[in-house]
Design a protein around this motif. Structure first.
Motif, PDB file in Angstrom:
ATOM      1  N   SER A   1       0.852  -1.175   0.000  1.00  0.00           N
ATOM      2  CA  SER A   1       0.000   0.000   0.000  1.00  0.00           C
ATOM      3  C   SER A   1       0.891   1.230   0.000  1.00  0.00           C
ATOM      4  O   SER A   1       1.790   1.356   0.837  1.00  0.00           O
ATOM      5  N   ILE A   2       0.663   2.123  -0.958  1.00  0.00           N
ATOM      6  CA  ILE A   2       1.376   3.397  -0.998  1.00  0.00           C
ATOM      7  C   ILE A   2       0.333   4.469  -0.701  1.00  0.00           C
ATOM      8  O   ILE A   2      -0.648   4.609  -1.432  1.00  0.00           O
ATOM      9  N   ASN A   3       0.548   5.193   0.409  1.00  0.00           N
ATOM     10  CA  ASN A   3      -0.415   6.181   0.884  1.00  0.00           C
ATOM     11  C   ASN A   3       0.202   7.576   0.843  1.00  0.00           C
ATOM     12  O   ASN A   3       1.271   7.795   1.411  1.00  0.00           O
ATOM     13  N   PHE A   4      -0.481   8.496   0.204  1.00  0.00           N
ATOM     14  CA  PHE A   4      -0.053   9.879   0.142  1.00  0.00           C
ATOM     15  C   PHE A   4      -0.876  10.663   1.155  1.00  0.00           C
ATOM     16  O   PHE A   4      -2.104  10.690   1.065  1.00  0.00           O
ATOM     17  N   VAL A   5      -0.185  11.253   2.121  1.00  0.00           N
ATOM     18  CA  VAL A   5      -0.845  11.908   3.245  1.00  0.00           C
ATOM     19  C   VAL A   5      -0.305  13.330   3.427  1.00  0.00           C
ATOM     20  O   VAL A   5       0.640  13.735   2.763  1.00  0.00           O
ATOM     21  N   ASN A   6      -0.895  14.050   4.374  1.00  0.00           N
ATOM     22  CA  ASN A   6      -0.408  15.390   4.685  1.00  0.00           C
ATOM     23  C   ASN A   6       0.512  15.344   5.909  1.00  0.00           C
ATOM     24  O   ASN A   6       0.693  14.280   6.514  1.00  0.00           O
TER      25      ASN A   6
END
Length: 149
Positions: free
Chosen positions: A39-44
């Motif tokens: 899982s590749i998650n783009f977050v702040n």
């Protein structure tokens, strides 16, 4: 699309999931690994800080965090979390395109899943040289990973 690979992003980020899959496919070829689940998650920044505090005990922002749940280094079961806010800062600081910085952070996370470590200067130099090599080999696949403002 690569089986077992999931890409998630906050609604405000325009991530090109197909191009992320393409980059991971290229990395699979170059680095010879398999994916059970990734899982590749783009977050702040707020999200990455909360994760950094909760799971790693670090009270600071970071650009990438990798969790490896696999016992095999070439068969991934893990997560890569990337702070878009930190990626933007890094791109500006190092005078590179945001797409290249996003790719570098993905590559960095993948190298961690393969067992690379950057906790001391010698290991950091080795890991950075692999990142640079993979960025250069895959230059034409680094476009349109994220829509810039």
């Amino acid at each position: 699309m690569i089986k077992g690979l999931s890409v998630y992003a906050e609604k405000q980020y325009k991530i090109n999931k197909s191009n992320i899959h393409l980059l991971i496919g290229r990395l699979k070829i170059h680095l010879n690994f398999f994916i059970s689940y990734l899982s590749i998650n783009f977050v702040n920044n707020e999200q990455i800080l909360a994760i950094n505090k909760k799971f790693l005990g670090h009270n600071y922002f970071t650009d990438v965090i990798t969790f490896n749940y696999s016992k095999e280094s070439n068969n991934f079961d893990g997560e890569i979390l990337i702070s878009i806010d930190e990626a933007k800062k890094n791109a500006k600081k190092y005078k590179v395109d945001l797409n290249e910085e996003i790719a570098r952070l993905i590559i960095h996370g993948v190298l961690h899943l393969l067992g690379f470590d950057d906790q001391n200067s010698k290991k950091r130099i080795i890991m950075k040289s692999y990142e640079d090599k993979l960025i250069n080999i895959n230059k034409k696949y680094l476009q349109n990973l994220i829509e810039t403002e």
